[in-house]
Structure formats: C-alpha cells, structure tokens
Design a protein around this motif. Sequence first.
Motif, mmCIF file in Angstrom:
data_model
loop_
_atom_site.group_PDB
_atom_site.id
_atom_site.type_symbol
_atom_site.label_atom_id
_atom_site.label_comp_id
_atom_site.label_asym_id
_atom_site.label_seq_id
_atom_site.Cartn_x
_atom_site.Cartn_y
_atom_site.Cartn_z
ATOM 1 N N UNK A 69 0.699 -1.295 0.176
ATOM 2 C CA UNK A 69 0.044 -0.026 0.067
ATOM 3 C C UNK A 69 0.761 1.282 -0.133
ATOM 4 N N UNK A 70 1.835 1.374 0.852
ATOM 5 C CA UNK A 70 2.778 2.300 0.727
ATOM 6 C C UNK A 70 3.751 2.734 -0.426
ATOM 7 N N UNK A 71 3.872 1.631 -1.197
ATOM 8 C CA UNK A 71 4.665 1.738 -2.405
ATOM 9 C C UNK A 71 3.692 2.338 -3.453
ATOM 10 N N UNK A 72 2.342 1.903 -3.516
ATOM 11 C CA UNK A 72 1.538 2.428 -4.379
ATOM 12 C C UNK A 72 1.143 3.934 -4.051
ATOM 13 N N UNK A 73 0.931 4.061 -2.772
ATOM 14 C CA UNK A 73 0.734 5.739 -2.393
ATOM 15 C C UNK A 73 2.227 6.431 -2.942
ATOM 16 N N UNK A 74 3.464 5.850 -2.759
ATOM 17 C CA UNK A 74 4.534 6.531 -3.418
ATOM 18 C C UNK A 74 4.491 6.719 -4.648
ATOM 19 N N UNK A 98 2.236 12.755 -9.074
ATOM 20 C CA UNK A 98 1.744 14.062 -9.046
ATOM 21 C C UNK A 98 2.933 15.185 -8.642
ATOM 22 N N UNK A 99 3.862 14.590 -8.061
ATOM 23 C CA UNK A 99 4.968 15.542 -7.999
ATOM 24 C C UNK A 99 5.524 16.079 -9.321
ATOM 25 N N UNK A 100 5.705 14.974 -10.409
ATOM 26 C CA UNK A 100 6.007 15.324 -11.688
ATOM 27 C C UNK A 100 5.170 16.501 -12.261
ATOM 28 N N UNK A 101 3.780 16.402 -12.113
ATOM 29 C CA UNK A 101 2.821 16.972 -12.699
ATOM 30 C C UNK A 101 2.779 18.359 -11.846
ATOM 31 N N UNK A 102 3.371 18.574 -10.839
ATOM 32 C CA UNK A 102 3.427 19.733 -10.021
ATOM 33 C C UNK A 102 2.020 19.846 -9.050
ATOM 34 N N UNK A 103 1.410 18.628 -8.972
ATOM 35 C CA UNK A 103 0.197 18.726 -8.197
ATOM 36 C C UNK A 103 0.126 18.017 -6.883
ATOM 37 N N UNK A 104 1.350 17.920 -6.254
ATOM 38 C CA UNK A 104 1.486 17.347 -5.077
ATOM 39 C C UNK A 104 1.026 18.323 -3.985
ATOM 40 N N UNK A 105 0.479 18.280 -2.874
ATOM 41 C CA UNK A 105 0.140 19.071 -2.070
ATOM 42 C C UNK A 105 0.810 18.973 -0.880
ATOM 43 N N UNK A 106 1.171 17.869 -0.393
ATOM 44 C CA UNK A 106 2.045 17.671 0.927
ATOM 45 C C UNK A 106 3.314 16.739 0.626
ATOM 46 N N UNK A 107 4.291 17.938 0.200
ATOM 47 C CA UNK A 107 5.495 17.261 -0.297
ATOM 48 C C UNK A 107 6.086 16.600 0.979
ATOM 49 N N UNK A 108 5.923 16.640 2.093
ATOM 50 C CA UNK A 108 6.713 16.050 3.252
ATOM 51 C C UNK A 108 6.138 14.551 3.337
ATOM 52 N N UNK A 141 8.714 12.049 1.735
ATOM 53 C CA UNK A 141 9.846 11.618 2.686
ATOM 54 C C UNK A 141 9.207 10.789 3.615
ATOM 55 N N UNK A 142 7.935 10.994 4.470
ATOM 56 C CA UNK A 142 7.531 10.030 5.573
ATOM 57 C C UNK A 142 7.332 8.420 4.684
ATOM 58 N N UNK A 143 6.884 8.721 3.775
ATOM 59 C CA UNK A 143 6.703 7.411 2.866
ATOM 60 C C UNK A 143 7.660 6.531 2.747
ATOM 61 N N UNK A 144 8.762 7.251 2.184
ATOM 62 C CA UNK A 144 10.106 6.584 1.806
ATOM 63 C C UNK A 144 10.718 5.945 3.007
ATOM 64 N N UNK A 145 10.613 6.885 4.489
ATOM 65 C CA UNK A 145 11.053 6.262 5.734
ATOM 66 C C UNK A 145 10.341 5.286 6.091
ATOM 67 N N UNK A 146 9.177 5.181 5.999
ATOM 68 C CA UNK A 146 8.219 4.258 6.483
ATOM 69 C C UNK A 146 8.592 2.803 5.839
ATOM 70 N N UNK A 147 8.696 2.930 4.621
ATOM 71 C CA UNK A 147 8.894 1.886 3.746
ATOM 72 C C UNK A 147 10.259 0.994 3.833
ATOM 73 N N UNK A 148 11.351 1.888 4.394
ATOM 74 C CA UNK A 148 12.590 1.278 4.879
ATOM 75 C C UNK A 148 12.527 0.641 5.986
ATOM 76 N N UNK A 149 11.688 1.440 7.029
ATOM 77 C CA UNK A 149 11.639 0.738 8.407
ATOM 78 C C UNK A 149 10.883 -0.804 8.177
ATOM 79 N N UNK A 150 9.736 -0.849 7.507
ATOM 80 C CA UNK A 150 9.279 -2.000 7.181
ATOM 81 C C UNK A 150 10.027 -3.086 6.539
ATOM 82 N N UNK A 151 10.810 -2.908 5.717
ATOM 83 C CA UNK A 151 11.718 -3.550 4.901
ATOM 84 C C UNK A 151 12.795 -4.126 5.942
#
Length: 80
Positions: A32-37, A43-53, A56-66
Amino acid sequence: MTYQRKDAHYRRAKAEGFRVKSADELNSQLSNLKKEQFNLRFQRANGQVENTGRIRVLRRDIARIQTVLTEQRRAAQAKG
C-alpha cells in the motif's frame, strides 16, 4: 526534551509498532505504501502534489518495514 529526542522516540515507537505485526501484514502495508509513493511521484512530476513532506515520510516508512521484515527473516533462519 528537545525536538530531536522527541523525534527519535517517535521513530523508535513506530518501528516497534511494525515489529509486532506479522510478515503478511507488513507485506500488505508495504504494498500500500509503495502504491501511494508511486501516485505521489506522478503528482510531483505534474506539479500537483500538495503535501511534499509525505513523500519523505513514505520513503522512511517503507525502509522501516523492509528493515523489520529482514530482521524477522534472519531471526527465523537463526532458529532453524
């Protein structure tokens, strides 16, 4: 308590929360986290992402789970 100490405590607590879950639950959450990422990346590539932080949180959560999955695998191998 300083901000850094609070942050470290939060990260440790979050990792402990992952450690009590089964491998199936962790793999499901990881998927689920990878899909959201993936969606946030578009969204970031299209300039539509609202919460850029959140990226980073997703990337770190993925690393924690792995990391927890690797710990569980190694513990299972050590037992036999």
